[in-house]
Design a protein around this motif. Structure first.
Motif, PDB file in Angstrom:
ATOM      1  N   HIS A   1      -5.037  13.341  -0.582  1.00  0.00           N
ATOM      2  CA  HIS A   1      -4.486  12.352   0.109  1.00  0.00           C
ATOM      3  C   HIS A   1      -5.290  11.157  -0.693  1.00  0.00           C
ATOM      4  O   HIS A   1      -5.972  11.048  -0.679  1.00  0.00           O
ATOM      5  N   VAL A   2      -4.089  10.557  -1.088  1.00  0.00           N
ATOM      6  CA  VAL A   2      -4.414   9.398  -1.957  1.00  0.00           C
ATOM      7  C   VAL A   2      -3.560   8.097  -1.394  1.00  0.00           C
ATOM      8  O   VAL A   2      -2.369   8.012  -1.080  1.00  0.00           O
ATOM      9  N   THR A   3      -4.169   6.907  -1.305  1.00  0.00           N
ATOM     10  CA  THR A   3      -3.939   5.514  -0.726  1.00  0.00           C
ATOM     11  C   THR A   3      -4.142   4.747  -1.806  1.00  0.00           C
ATOM     12  O   THR A   3      -5.239   4.664  -2.254  1.00  0.00           O
ATOM     13  N   ARG A   4      -3.226   3.780  -2.231  1.00  0.00           N
ATOM     14  CA  ARG A   4      -3.420   2.835  -3.415  1.00  0.00           C
ATOM     15  C   ARG A   4      -2.669   1.920  -3.317  1.00  0.00           C
ATOM     16  O   ARG A   4      -1.542   1.869  -2.400  1.00  0.00           O
ATOM     17  N   ARG A   5      -3.225   0.748  -3.836  1.00  0.00           N
ATOM     18  CA  ARG A   5      -2.582  -0.616  -3.973  1.00  0.00           C
ATOM     19  C   ARG A   5      -2.304  -0.958  -5.199  1.00  0.00           C
ATOM     20  O   ARG A   5      -3.298  -1.120  -6.186  1.00  0.00           O
TER      21      ARG A   5
ATOM     22  N   ILE B   1       0.700  -1.205   0.030  1.00  0.00           N
ATOM     23  CA  ILE B   1      -0.068  -0.056  -0.021  1.00  0.00           C
ATOM     24  C   ILE B   1       0.902   1.287  -0.067  1.00  0.00           C
ATOM     25  O   ILE B   1       1.929   1.321   0.684  1.00  0.00           O
ATOM     26  N   VAL B   2       0.521   1.967  -0.691  1.00  0.00           N
ATOM     27  CA  VAL B   2       1.210   3.411  -1.016  1.00  0.00           C
ATOM     28  C   VAL B   2       0.166   4.433  -0.672  1.00  0.00           C
ATOM     29  O   VAL B   2      -0.706   4.611  -1.368  1.00  0.00           O
ATOM     30  N   SER B   3       0.669   5.683  -0.029  1.00  0.00           N
ATOM     31  CA  SER B   3       0.028   6.724   0.288  1.00  0.00           C
ATOM     32  C   SER B   3       0.880   7.974   0.106  1.00  0.00           C
ATOM     33  O   SER B   3       2.114   7.807   0.576  1.00  0.00           O
TER      34      SER B   3
ATOM     35  N   GLN C   1      -8.820  11.524  -1.042  1.00  0.00           N
ATOM     36  CA  GLN C   1      -9.776  12.267  -0.151  1.00  0.00           C
ATOM     37  C   GLN C   1      -9.118  13.663  -0.433  1.00  0.00           C
ATOM     38  O   GLN C   1      -7.884  14.027  -0.236  1.00  0.00           O
TER      39      GLN C   1
ATOM     40  N   GLU D   1       0.317  12.646  -0.184  1.00  0.00           N
ATOM     41  CA  GLU D   1      -0.323  13.692  -0.446  1.00  0.00           C
ATOM     42  C   GLU D   1       0.114  14.746  -1.586  1.00  0.00           C
ATOM     43  O   GLU D   1       1.380  14.504  -1.916  1.00  0.00           O
TER      44      GLU D   1
ATOM     45  N   GLY E   1      -7.430   2.411  -5.182  1.00  0.00           N
ATOM     46  CA  GLY E   1      -7.134   3.365  -4.311  1.00  0.00           C
ATOM     47  C   GLY E   1      -8.368   4.115  -4.081  1.00  0.00           C
ATOM     48  O   GLY E   1      -9.471   4.228  -4.361  1.00  0.00           O
TER      49      GLY E   1
END
Length: 163
Positions: free
Chosen positions: A19-23, A1-3, A41, A5, A38
């Motif tokens: 703010h991005v969280t992605r896999r 998982i990578v996150s 927000q 801003e 992902g």
């Protein structure tokens, strides 16, 4: 998982923060990432609040350091949480940061420390008694002691000049 801003510019030219969280999804046959799943927000309001708080903190720090009186704030354990330049110079240290986390006993020479321990800080919500000259013991064992308090500069100036 990578996150992370990210700052983006939208069509109307305004700046937004995400703010991005992605896999990543890895394809073993092709030996590469083939897609991401992902969530993004919008955190623009938070970033603006952080920026405003930073500016306010800088302004307050400048004000505190420009006051020629000794300004400091202590926690319940009588450790300095804020100190200004005048106070640091009186303590014989090069920076107010050198006093943070220390109490009067490990921040000043012994004789001066004994005098400083007698100054009772005034709670921020409490009016200054006798024009800022409260001489009661500083750190009572009572659980009703203020969580954070500010020393009265008039009291400190009087005690410091008595050395």
């Amino acid at each position: 998982i990578v996150s992370g801003e990210y700052r983006i510019i939208i069509k109307d030219g305004s700046i937004r923060w995400l703010h991005v969280t992605r896999r990543p999804v890895w394809d073993n046959q092709e030996q590469r990432v083939i897609r991401f799943f992902g969530v993004a927000q919008d955190i623009t309001e938070r970033k603006q609040a952080e920026e405003a708080l930073g500016k306010e903190r800088t302004l307050l720090r400048t004000l505190i350091d420009s006051i020629p009186d000794y300004v400091f704030i202590k926690d319940r354990a009588c450790r300095f949480v804020i100190s200004n330049i005048a106070h640091a110079m009186a303590a014989g240290v090069s920076s107010p940061d050198d006093l943070i986390g220390k109490d009067a006993y490990n921040g000043f020479p012994e004789e001066l420390a004994q005098r400083l321990r007698r100054i009772r800080p005034v709670p921020r919500s409490h009016p200054h008694p006798e024009g800022g000259r409260d001489r009661r013991p500083e750190c009572p064992e009572s659980k009703s002691a203020p969580e954070t308090a500010i020393a009265c500069p008039a009291s400190v100036r009087h005690i410091m000049s008595a050395t």
